[in-house]
Design an enzyme around this catalytic site. Structure first.
Site, short mmCIF file in Angstrom:
data_model
loop_
_atom_site.label_atom_id
_atom_site.label_comp_id
_atom_site.label_asym_id
_atom_site.label_seq_id
_atom_site.Cartn_x
_atom_site.Cartn_y
_atom_site.Cartn_z
CG ASN A 179 -0.32 -0.40 2.46
OD1 ASN A 179 0.69 0.66 2.79
ND2 ASN A 179 -0.40 -1.28 3.06
CG ASP A 232 -7.54 -5.22 4.97
OD1 ASP A 232 -7.16 -5.32 6.18
OD2 ASP A 232 -7.96 -4.26 4.33
CE LYS A 281 9.89 -11.39 -14.31
NZ LYS A 281 10.51 -10.71 -15.13
CG PHE A 286 -3.21 5.08 13.42
CD1 PHE A 286 -3.02 6.31 13.01
CD2 PHE A 286 -2.62 4.57 14.56
CE1 PHE A 286 -2.21 7.14 13.64
CE2 PHE A 286 -1.87 5.50 15.52
CZ PHE A 286 -1.74 6.79 14.86
CE LYS A 312 -8.91 -0.46 12.23
NZ LYS A 312 -8.04 -0.03 11.23
CE LYS A 361 -10.35 -4.23 13.46
NZ LYS A 361 -10.52 -5.62 12.41
#
Length: 406
Positions: free
Chosen positions: A216, A285, A295, A329, A343, A347
């Site tokens: 990300n 995720d 490869k 976060f 959340k 959590k």
């Protein structure tokens, strides 16, 4: 922030010593008074005259070369320094620093100074990863010495890997950031002294094959800012970092991981004796169900990847929470409060920091952020656009106050 500061620059004997000329030039241009101490080995790579011309100050090489009868040179330099920077720092000098040896002008000055010390290692990749060198660097970090991690790339010896002296421009930025933080924080205020703080940072990497992966846009800047602020507030900081592009926080050597599973295992090892755990990393995720050993070659016009969920580190830690103060976060693009509070409950966090990554100046890779901090009762504090360092400090002060009142 550098203007008017006295910086004692230690130059030791490696091929990277030539970069000391650029470093002297840039620090002097910023308004610093730079005083160079060279080891005998450093003089084999670059001349005293070069560094003297760039700094407009005498260069010191010999402990017994006393030029002013009214002062003892190494004590005078040690006392006058606002910062002692050793760049490049060889494995030999790092070892002598760790052992407290003082057999030349530089190491004698390092033992005599009470100023902050910053070290930029440079050496062969195998030397850098040698257990003795790693242990010596860890010893210095535990004493408060700030480390500027070397870069990766082509080394003079022909190897490719970590060990290349960080570029002078980056070192100057680290020095500037240090003086900026020193100015902005009351160093006597240590509300986290005696506390162990674990921080995760960066974006995890999930391998598709040896050359491709899923990740990300996280740069690690927010996590690094938190780690730095925690250290300044007195905490014993353990930083777990995945893929990052931001400069490392001064004085903290991270534990490097790649995947979500590796990060989970690293957090678990630190969990039991942690006081505050801050999950600032952007954890993938999903991961490929199977990673190819070689490869993958192109076949046809499409490629189908089967993805499976990664371990939810924050939720797992929340389920196992005992005395730990857990902070999560949430990077959102819509319905910020609803998603953040949901959340936090799922959590089992104590605090949850939410930000809208579509907001100008508050997304991945920026130096600023704007966040809302929630607990189970709702909004604790809304922080408008400001530096990530200031947001980190404010978040940690909230956590410290809550721990103190328990």
């Amino acid at each position: 922030m550098i203007k008017g500061k006295t910086i004692v620059l230690g130059v030791t004997g490696g091929i990277a010593a030539y970069k000391a000329a650029m470093l002297c030039s840039k620090l002097t241009q910023k308004g610093a008074s730079v005083h160079v101490i060279m080891t005998d080995s450093a003089r084999q790579f670059i001349t005293e005259l070069t560094l003297q011309s760039l700094t407009r100050n005498p260069v010191y090489t010999d402990t017994f070369d006393e030029r002013n009868a009214s002062v003892i040179s190494h004590i005078d330099l040690a006392d006058s320094a606002d910062l002692v920077l050793v760049a490049p720092a060889t494995a030999n000098t790092i070892g002598k620093m760790a052992l407290g040896l003082a057999d030349d002008m530089l190491t004698t000055t390092l033992l005599a100074t009470t100023a902050p010390i910053m070290v930029a290692p440079a050496m062969n990749v195998h030397m850098y990863t040698h257990p003795a060198v790693m242990e010596n660097m860890q010893t210095l970090v535990e004493r408060g010495v700030m480390m500027i991690e070397p870069g990766e790339g082509q080394l003079a010896c022909g190897y490719v890997g970590k060990g290349r002296l960080e570029e002078p421009e980056t070192i100057v930025q680290v020095v500037e950031r240090f003086f900026e933080q020193q100015q902005g924080i009351d160093l006597k205020q240590k509300p986290l002294e005696g506390r162990k703080v674990v921080v995760t940072a960066g974006g995890t990497v999930e391998r598709i094959d040896p050359v491709r992966y899923i990740t990300n846009d996280s740069s690690g800047k927010m996590g690094f800012a938190i780690a730095s602020a925690a250290r300044q507030l007195g905490a014993d900081v353990h930083l777990i970092a995945a893929h990052t592009t931001a400069p490392l926080p001064v004085g903290i050597v991270p534990e490097r991981v790649q995947s979500a599973d590796e990060m989970h295992q690293a957090v678990k090892k630190q969990w039991d004796d942690s006081d505050i755990v801050i999950m600032a990393a952007a954890v993938a995720d999903f991961r490929p169900k199977e990673a190819a050993a070689h490869k993958m070659k192109k076949h046809g016009d499409t490629l189908v990847l089967e993805l499976v969920k990664t371990v939810d580190i924050l939720e797992t830690m929340g389920q196992n929470k005992q005395h730990q103060y857990l902070i999560g976060f949430a990077a959102e693009t819509e319905q910020l409060e609803e998603n953040a509070r949901g959340k936090l409950a799922r959590k089992n966090c104590d605090l949850l920091v939410a930000n809208d990554v579509t907001m100008e100046g508050a997304g991945f890779g920026t130096d600023t952020n704007a966040v809302q901090i929630y607990d189970r009762d709702g909004l604790v504090e809304q922080l408008t656009l400001m530096s990530k360092q200031e947001i980190a400090r404010r978040l940690l002060l909230i956590a410290a106050e809550r721990l103190r009142s328990e």
